[in-house]
Design a protein around this motif. Sequence first.
Motif, mmCIF file in Angstrom:
data_model
loop_
_atom_site.group_PDB
_atom_site.id
_atom_site.type_symbol
_atom_site.label_atom_id
_atom_site.label_comp_id
_atom_site.label_asym_id
_atom_site.label_seq_id
_atom_site.Cartn_x
_atom_site.Cartn_y
_atom_site.Cartn_z
ATOM 1 N N ASP A 45 61.558 138.496 75.736
ATOM 2 C CA ASP A 45 62.170 137.171 75.872
ATOM 3 C C ASP A 45 62.955 137.095 77.178
ATOM 4 O OD1 ASP A 45 61.327 136.190 73.379
ATOM 5 O OD2 ASP A 45 63.166 136.814 72.356
ATOM 6 N N PRO A 46 62.329 136.759 78.308
ATOM 7 C CA PRO A 46 63.077 136.774 79.576
ATOM 8 C C PRO A 46 64.307 135.876 79.560
ATOM 9 C CG PRO A 46 60.921 135.743 79.853
ATOM 10 C CD PRO A 46 60.925 136.362 78.505
ATOM 11 N N GLN A 47 64.205 134.716 78.879
ATOM 12 C CA GLN A 47 65.336 133.783 78.944
ATOM 13 C C GLN A 47 66.617 134.356 78.318
ATOM 14 O OE1 GLN A 47 62.352 130.989 77.524
ATOM 15 N NE2 GLN A 47 63.492 129.353 78.529
ATOM 16 N N PHE A 81 58.435 132.168 75.661
ATOM 17 C CA PHE A 81 59.403 131.108 75.947
ATOM 18 C C PHE A 81 60.217 130.865 74.681
ATOM 19 C CE2 PHE A 81 55.532 129.919 78.440
ATOM 20 C CZ PHE A 81 56.045 130.203 79.692
ATOM 21 N N LEU A 82 61.520 130.623 74.859
ATOM 22 C CA LEU A 82 62.385 130.327 73.706
ATOM 23 C C LEU A 82 62.267 128.837 73.380
ATOM 24 C CD1 LEU A 82 65.615 132.362 74.634
ATOM 25 C CD2 LEU A 82 63.703 133.054 73.168
ATOM 26 N N ALA A 90 61.491 122.131 80.332
ATOM 27 C CA ALA A 90 61.727 122.349 81.769
ATOM 28 C C ALA A 90 62.206 123.786 82.009
ATOM 29 C CB ALA A 90 62.769 121.356 82.274
ATOM 30 N N GLU A 91 62.977 124.323 81.081
ATOM 31 C CA GLU A 91 63.436 125.715 81.258
ATOM 32 C C GLU A 91 62.273 126.693 81.133
ATOM 33 O OE1 GLU A 91 67.314 126.904 79.619
ATOM 34 O OE2 GLU A 91 67.493 124.827 78.975
ATOM 35 N N ALA A 92 61.331 126.367 80.273
ATOM 36 C CA ALA A 92 60.139 127.216 80.151
ATOM 37 C C ALA A 92 59.339 127.175 81.458
ATOM 38 C CB ALA A 92 59.289 126.770 78.965
ATOM 39 N N VAL A 93 59.237 125.982 82.049
ATOM 40 C CA VAL A 93 58.520 125.851 83.330
ATOM 41 C C VAL A 93 59.221 126.681 84.405
ATOM 42 C CG1 VAL A 93 57.993 124.216 85.197
ATOM 43 C CG2 VAL A 93 57.442 123.618 82.812
ATOM 44 N N ALA A 94 60.548 126.613 84.447
ATOM 45 C CA ALA A 94 61.289 127.411 85.439
ATOM 46 C C ALA A 94 61.062 128.900 85.204
ATOM 47 C CB ALA A 94 62.781 127.071 85.355
ATOM 48 N N THR A 95 60.936 129.291 83.946
ATOM 49 C CA THR A 95 60.743 130.712 83.625
ATOM 50 C C THR A 95 59.367 131.193 84.079
ATOM 51 O OG1 THR A 95 62.201 130.417 81.727
ATOM 52 C CG2 THR A 95 60.859 132.419 81.756
ATOM 53 N N ILE A 96 58.335 130.395 83.844
ATOM 54 C CA ILE A 96 56.994 130.829 84.273
ATOM 55 C C ILE A 96 56.930 130.884 85.810
ATOM 56 C CG2 ILE A 96 55.916 128.513 84.025
ATOM 57 C CD1 ILE A 96 54.143 131.824 83.340
ATOM 58 N N ASP A 116 53.363 121.995 79.428
ATOM 59 C CA ASP A 116 53.320 122.220 80.887
ATOM 60 C C ASP A 116 53.443 123.706 81.215
ATOM 61 O OD1 ASP A 116 53.088 119.544 81.272
ATOM 62 O OD2 ASP A 116 55.174 119.215 81.890
ATOM 63 N N ALA A 117 54.386 124.381 80.570
ATOM 64 C CA ALA A 117 54.591 125.811 80.865
ATOM 65 C C ALA A 117 53.342 126.618 80.499
ATOM 66 C CB ALA A 117 55.810 126.340 80.111
ATOM 67 N N PHE A 118 52.732 126.296 79.355
ATOM 68 C CA PHE A 118 51.520 127.021 78.956
ATOM 69 C C PHE A 118 50.363 126.699 79.913
ATOM 70 C CE2 PHE A 118 51.661 129.476 74.939
ATOM 71 C CZ PHE A 118 53.023 129.369 74.675
ATOM 72 N N ALA A 119 50.264 125.439 80.353
ATOM 73 C CA ALA A 119 49.177 125.082 81.286
ATOM 74 C C ALA A 119 49.327 125.875 82.586
ATOM 75 C CB ALA A 119 49.200 123.577 81.554
ATOM 76 N N MET A 120 50.565 125.981 83.066
ATOM 77 C CA MET A 120 50.792 126.753 84.304
ATOM 78 C C MET A 120 50.417 128.218 84.103
ATOM 79 S SD MET A 120 54.413 125.136 85.503
ATOM 80 C CE MET A 120 54.710 126.335 86.792
ATOM 81 N N ALA A 121 50.778 128.754 82.946
ATOM 82 C CA ALA A 121 50.475 130.159 82.669
ATOM 83 C C ALA A 121 48.964 130.370 82.621
ATOM 84 C CB ALA A 121 51.121 130.584 81.350
ATOM 85 N N ARG A 122 48.271 129.468 81.945
ATOM 86 C CA ARG A 122 46.814 129.642 81.828
ATOM 87 C C ARG A 122 46.138 129.481 83.189
ATOM 88 N NH1 ARG A 122 44.776 125.976 78.800
ATOM 89 N NH2 ARG A 122 46.646 124.928 78.067
ATOM 90 N N GLU A 123 46.659 128.553 84.016
ATOM 91 C CA GLU A 123 46.124 128.416 85.382
ATOM 92 C C GLU A 123 46.315 129.697 86.192
ATOM 93 O OE1 GLU A 123 47.715 124.940 87.479
ATOM 94 O OE2 GLU A 123 46.852 123.779 85.808
ATOM 95 N N ALA A 124 47.386 130.407 85.876
ATOM 96 C CA ALA A 124 47.666 131.667 86.596
ATOM 97 C C ALA A 124 46.872 132.836 86.010
ATOM 98 C CB ALA A 124 49.160 131.967 86.546
#
Length: 351
Positions: free
Chosen positions: A116-118, A155-156, A162-168, A197-205
């Motif tokens: 849990d990075p956060q 992600f918590l 938005a915090e999840a997006v910042a974490t990814i 959004d955070a999951f989409a960014m992760a999957r794109e990566a």
Amino acid sequence: MFVPSLWVVSAAIVERGVMEGFIRGLPKVELHLHIEGTLEPEMMFEMAGRNGVTLPFADVDEVRAAYQFSDLQSFLDIYYQGAEVLQTERDFHDLMWAYLSRMAGENLRHAEIFFDPQTHLGRGIGFETFMGGFATAQQNARERLGITTKLIMCFLRHLDGAEAVATIRAAMPFKGAIAAVGLDSGERGNPPERFADAFAMAREAGLRAVAHAGEEGPPAYITGALDVLGAERIDHGVACEQDEALLDRLVASRIPLTMCPLSNVKLRVFDVMEDHNLKRLLDRGVAVTVNSDDPAYFGGYLTDNYLAIQRALDLSRDDLVALARNGIEATFLDDPSKAVLLADLAAYAAG
Ligand code: ADE
Ligand code: ZN
């Protein structure tokens, strides 16, 4: 009144011992394990001492006595408090190494481990600190214990999207060391859609995706995790039984559920282990797996979870082998690595 003879009692004790030995030796994988949930009270005190953290407990017995939970949130409150002793790279290394070296004695072959990075970033502890500690322990486990590992960054869900997006974003320099993203923490009132959004960014990566869903929340959160987050495994998922169409979908797709029997009883998802739906789901054709969640808090590691559910639901050896096989098939390992583990499991089951 029926009074069992000494012979009947002795035979039952021997049978329990044999079953325990069989489970302990089963080649196993673990797919639902929060590394922060392996912090034993002894280690908590040791780290608190060396890091100058004051704990609200006098000793380890007082800590253990506090582990009486009424639901998920009552556990999370104490769990996040415990995690505050984790501060240095050495702490994260020691935590990971303690879990993996202990599990070598349970024939754990591979683990996909949540962190849990956060929980740590919020205290000023950066990715380089925890990722560095994890990496050394992971390498030692591979070389000295023959246990392979992957990391899943969660992600918590009690925090916002938005915090999840910042974490990814912050995780990107470390993405080579991360296999997947996940979603954990308080489920009720925190649906998966907020983290699209955070999951989409992760999957794109190039990262894989899993999510806790249907632990305390409704089956709609499972459907949301599959459809909106692209989750490839569901962590817990016990609530799927409330939705026939979802059940059919899980059976047809073989989407794995990473179930955690001791956790579910400790957090009062089920009153008693005998009420657990693992066996019904297994018999229905769902790809159920057995895992320990937060073993330092819930009274047992992986073998204990297999044993508890075996005893309560009278699982056969074939059931246990099927559960272990489901676990191997549900990993994010490549096919040749899965084939090695499956062959070892088949040989063990035959012997
Ligand atoms: N974090 C640690 N354990 C958890 C659980 N069982 N459910 C949700 N979040 C968690
Ligand atoms: Zn969990």
